[in-house]
Design a protein around this motif. Structure first.
Motif, mmCIF file in Angstrom:
data_model
loop_
_atom_site.group_PDB
_atom_site.id
_atom_site.type_symbol
_atom_site.label_atom_id
_atom_site.label_comp_id
_atom_site.label_asym_id
_atom_site.label_seq_id
_atom_site.Cartn_x
_atom_site.Cartn_y
_atom_site.Cartn_z
ATOM 1 N N ILE A 38 -7.054 71.747 -60.946
ATOM 2 C CA ILE A 38 -6.174 72.095 -62.164
ATOM 3 C C ILE A 38 -5.346 73.265 -61.931
ATOM 4 N N CYS A 40 -2.594 76.235 -63.609
ATOM 5 C CA CYS A 40 -2.143 76.656 -64.834
ATOM 6 C C CYS A 40 -0.711 77.078 -65.002
ATOM 7 N N ALA A 51 -6.178 79.192 -67.992
ATOM 8 C CA ALA A 51 -7.171 78.955 -66.834
ATOM 9 C C ALA A 51 -8.626 79.149 -67.569
ATOM 10 N N ASN A 54 -9.295 75.969 -69.212
ATOM 11 C CA ASN A 54 -9.655 74.968 -68.415
ATOM 12 C C ASN A 54 -11.076 75.194 -67.988
ATOM 13 N N VAL A 68 -9.587 75.403 -60.195
ATOM 14 C CA VAL A 68 -8.673 76.095 -61.274
ATOM 15 C C VAL A 68 -7.754 77.034 -60.835
#
Ligand code: BDR
Ligand code: CA
Length: 351
Positions: A38, A40, A51, A54, A68
Motif C-alpha cells: 500500500i 500513501c 500511512a 493504513n 506500507v
C-alpha cells in the motif's frame, strides 16, 4: 496437491480517508485478494497520517506484513490541500485506532510500484483511490507500467456531472490535476483491456451508505444492533465491543454528518469502496470508452475531467469510464464481507 494462488493481486495507492478505510477493510475481508503493498499519497490528510491510518487498519483487520510506503508529500505542481473537515483530523472520522506496531517501509512509493510491477508483469492490478501523484511519478520512472500492469482502477473525476470540490472538479483530480493529466496521457493508444477503469462521481455518489447499513452490518456480525440516527448528538461514539464495527461506525458517523452539512442528507458516499469492488471484480458494472483529459490552467475549471465519448477530438480512447453500477449489490457484498471480518476480530468472550 496444488494450492490456488490469490485471485487478484492488488497494489494500492490511497489517501486514507474514511471511504478509503472502508475500501481497505472490504479488501482485507475478501477471500482471494492479495495486497502486494500500500502506497500513501497526501490528499484527504497528509501522507504520514495516511500511512499511520493504513498501518492501524491492517492491524485492525489482522493482516500482518503488508508493506506500507510513503510517496510524495505534495502534488506535482500545486500546493497541497487536505480536507480534515470531510474526514476528521486524522482521516478516520471519529474512529481512533491504536498506533500500529508495524513501521512504514524504507522504500519510496515510486520504487514500490516500479519494482513490484516489473517483477510480476501482467499480474498486478493497480487500485488508486487518492490523487494520482505517486502513480504519475512512477510512470515517469517506468513508462511501460500501463503495459506491465494487469489492469488499473482509479477513483476520480466527474463526467457531465458536478464536482465535489469545485463546481466542476472532483477531489482526487483537483488535489493534483497535473498528475492526473500525465496519467491519462500515458494511456493513449493502448488496447482497451489495458485502459484504466475510471470510477467517477456520477456513479460513486450512488454508493450511498445509510445508518441502517451500519446497523445491519453489526447484527450480521453478531455484534448486536448499532443504532446511528440523525437525531443523535453530533459526535456520538459507538459503544460496540467489536473493534471492527466500532471503527466503521465511528468513521461513518463523521462522514454522515459531513454529507448532511453539505445538504446531501444523512448519507455517506463510499466512492473508494466501489473502486475496490470494481478492482476485485466482485460487482457488476458497465463502462464507456472515452478520451479523457484534465484541465490544468484555467482559473475557473482547473481539475475538471473532460471526457470525449463521441470521438470528437479524433484521439484514441484512454479510459473506460464506469457508466452503470448497482448500489444494492455493493452494500449486500460489503455487509457480507465486513460481517465475516468483524466476527473473526471479535474479542474472545469471557466464560
Ligand atoms: C474522493 O475524494 C476523497 O475525499 C475520497 O476519499 C474519494 O477518494 C471522492 O471525491
Ligand atoms: Ca480517497
Amino acid at each position: 496437491m496444488t494450492t490456488a494462488g490469490p485471485r487478484v493481486r492488488l497494489l494500492l495507492d490511497v489517501d486514507t480517508g474514511i471511504d478509503d478505510a472502508v475500501a481497505l477493510l472490504y479488501l482485507m475481508a475478501t477471500p482471494g485478494v492479495a495486497l502486494e503493498a500500500i502506497t500513501c499519497t497526501a490528499g484527504n490528510v497528509g501522507a504520514a497520517q495516511v500511512a499511520a491510518n493504513n498501518l492501524a487498519l491492517l492491524e485492525l483487520g489482522g493482516w500482518k506484513g503488508v508493506e506500507v510506503a510513503l510517496g510524495s508529500e505534495v502534488p506535482l505542481e500545486v500546493p497541497l490541500v487536505t480536507t480534515e473537515e470531510t474526514h476528521g483530523d486524522q482521516g478516520l472520522g471519529y474512529a481512533v485506532l491504536p498506533v500500529a506496531r508495524q513501521e512504514v517501509s524504507p522504500r519510496h512509493a515510486v520504487d514500490v510500484w516500479v519494482e513490484t510491477v516489473r517483477a510480476h508483469p501482467g499480474q498486478i492490478t493497480g487500485l488508486i483511490t487518492g490523487p494520482l501523484t505517486n502513480f504519475a511519478l512512477a510512470l515517469r520512472a517506468e513508462p511501460r507500467l500501463p503495459e506491465l500492469l494487469r489492469g488499473l482502477v482509479i477513483m476520480g473525476g466527474a463526467f457531465n456531472y458536478p464536482g465535489n470540490t469545485t463546481p466542476v472538479a472532483e477531489w482526487n483530480i483537483s488535489v493534483d490535476p497535473h498528475a492526473a493529466r500525465e496519467v491519462f496521457a500515458a494511456y493513449r493508444g493502448l488496447p482497451e483491456e489495458k485502459l484504466p477503469v475510471v470510477c467517477a462521481l456520477e456513479t460513486t455518489e450512488r454508493i450511498e451508505c445509510r445508518p441502517d447499513h451500519i446497523d445491519t452490518l453489526s447484527r450480521a456480525a453478531g455484534a448486536g444492533g448499532e443504532p446511528v440516527s440523525p437525531d443523535d448528538a453530533v459526535g456520538t461514539r459507538s459503544a460496540n465491543p467489536n473493534p471492527v464495527i466500532a471503527c466503521v461506525s465511528d468513521a461513518l458517523r463523521f462522514y454522515l454528518e459531513f454529507h448532511r452539512r453539505q445538504n446531501q442528507g444523512y448519507v455517506a458516499h463510499l466512492h473508494d469502496l466501489f473502486a475496490a469492488m470494481a478492482a476485485t471484480g466482485e460487482v457488476g458494472f458497465t463502462t464507456r470508452l472515452a478520451t479523457v483529459d484534465v484541465e490544468v490552467s484555467s482559473r475557473l475549471t482547473i481539475g475538471q475531467t473532460v471526457g470525449d465519448f463521441a470521438g470528437l477530438w479524433n484521439q484514441p480512447p484512454n479510459a473506460r469510464v464506469v457508466s452503470g453500477n448497482d448500489p444494492e449489490e455493493c452494500f449486500d457484498l460489503l455487509i457480507l464481507r465486513l460481517a465475516e471480518l468483524a466476527r473473526k476480530r471479535a474479542p474472545a468472550s469471557r466464560g
